[in-house]
Write an enzyme that holds these catalytic residues in place. Sequence first.
Site, short mmCIF file in Angstrom:
data_model
loop_
_atom_site.label_atom_id
_atom_site.label_comp_id
_atom_site.label_asym_id
_atom_site.label_seq_id
_atom_site.Cartn_x
_atom_site.Cartn_y
_atom_site.Cartn_z
CD GLU A 1 -20.39 -37.45 16.01
OE1 GLU A 1 -19.70 -38.31 16.25
OE2 GLU A 1 -20.15 -36.61 15.03
CD GLU B 1 -12.44 -42.08 12.93
OE1 GLU B 1 -13.78 -41.73 13.06
OE2 GLU B 1 -11.64 -41.79 13.85
CB CYS C 1 -15.78 -39.77 16.08
SG CYS C 1 -14.13 -40.66 16.29
CE LYS D 1 -4.94 -27.31 8.18
NZ LYS D 1 -5.63 -27.25 9.39
O1 LIG Z 1 -12.75 -39.52 18.12
C1 LIG Z 1 -12.30 -40.51 17.52
C2 LIG Z 1 -11.42 -41.52 17.85
C3 LIG Z 1 -11.48 -41.93 19.45
C4 LIG Z 1 -10.65 -43.15 19.87
O2 LIG Z 1 -9.80 -43.56 18.98
O3 LIG Z 1 -11.34 -43.70 20.59
#
Ligand SMILES: O=CCCC(=O)O
Length: 492
Positions: free
Chosen positions: A396, A265, A299, A189
């Site tokens: 964040e 994650e 992130c 999704k």
């Molecule tokens: O935002 C999350 C992952 C970014 C990345 O894989 O560098």
Amino acid sequence: MTVRQSLLVKLTDTSLAINKALVGAEWVSKSSTGDVFDVTNPSTGEVIATLPDLGRQEVTCAIDAAHVAQKTWAKRTGKERAAILRRLYDLMVANADDLATILTMEMGKPWSEARGEILYGASYVEWFGEEAKRVYGDTIPGHQPDKRIIVIKQPVGVVGAITPWNFPNAMLARKVAPALAAGCSMVSKPAAQTPLSALALAVLAERAGLPAGLFSVLTSTASSEIGREFCSNEKVRKVTFTGSTNVGKILMRQGADQIMKLGLELGGNAPFIVFDDADLEAAVEGAMVSKYRNAGQTCVCANRLYVQSGIYDAFASKLAERVRQMKVGDGFAEGVTTGPLIDETALKKVQEHVADAVGKGAKVEIGGKPAGQGGLFFEPTILTGVTADMLVSTEETFGPVAPLFRFETEEDVIELANNTVFGLASYFFSKDVSKIFRVAEALEYGMVGVNTSLISTEVAPFGGIKQSGLGREGSKYGLEDYTEIKYLCLSV
Ligand SMILES: O=CCCC(=O)O
């Protein structure tokens, strides 16, 4: 259901822009309720596609199909699964320009950055395809003379995946590739803002020869309904999610009754530390990449930049020199380094963080306000004189804002850096070898970039500790997360 001309005219292969959802083996253009939703280009606000808004009924269909298809898929050899993933990788690379165009249209990031994401996503497909042949077990010396102990690894089964808008291709690729490599099936999704990239990936997977039913892509705005179904449907054995910590907690609660296997994650609040003895050029370059990639909507973006007193002013002025050269605008325009934020809520949050910091005494060195004539653009920003009582210290920001905190000692900065519930990525710059080991070991994070901010790669385990998540994506550890261990005890 439609994909608008404004997107189609930019593509070499228009069949990659799909206006249907993939539910099991069927491409469906209508949801059971008849509901639809629009996908918009965040750079222009223009609607680029209208898609069926699926709900629980379609999710269960997709899960049923995935459940059936997985049984046969698991019986294929690793080598057979690898061959299909290799073909998918080749197709992703061959179609990288079109995939990047679709991504920039729905998400806004500069086209060259979007193309980089496609190759990054493809690298997971290549890597896990290769690893499909190496899902090794173990033999353990028996505990009694007649006993032989063998450990085998088996696919977990049907996986439900919920993926974010900030990396619409790569975040899905790094979930579906290990799942398929291990012998699992996946119902995905994608975020409602960016479903077109996921659908294009499904088209290529089909072309690569992936058997029907193994990979569904559900277009929907009903994320919580779908998450609930993933967590409560007994045919689903793992849920993998990339997104906010709050939603991660909800999924954990919802999955509790089934003891759902979870891959999470989640959010980060990455510290980026520059010690007095750092290579200044390297630290500035690292900050540029870490802070401003994807307009700060990553992130693992540096969120809190801690700079030691002796180098603070030099770092601030060199960083400002680089930021001054950045160009904000539509991701298709020549030379643009920074696209729009994803939506109004994101823009509001960034404005709020800057206003809060300024209200509490921070100084705007550069940027600090929305860019251009309205829309979702925000100027790449540097704040100096930032202190721990400001929102940028605890939350964040998810935008192109670099708050520079001043610190005096190694002990102080470790304490400041670890003073958060998050533990995803961290970075520091120093030339002192002893300090490098001390600091790297003291930082409470799943990932530490030392003298670099380029830490994302398919060969390494990506993931966080504390409230930043569970499990790892990429590397051999990323494959293990899609397997169950079974041990056989033989009496001979
Ligand atoms: O935002 C999350 C992952 C970014 C990345 O894989 O560098």
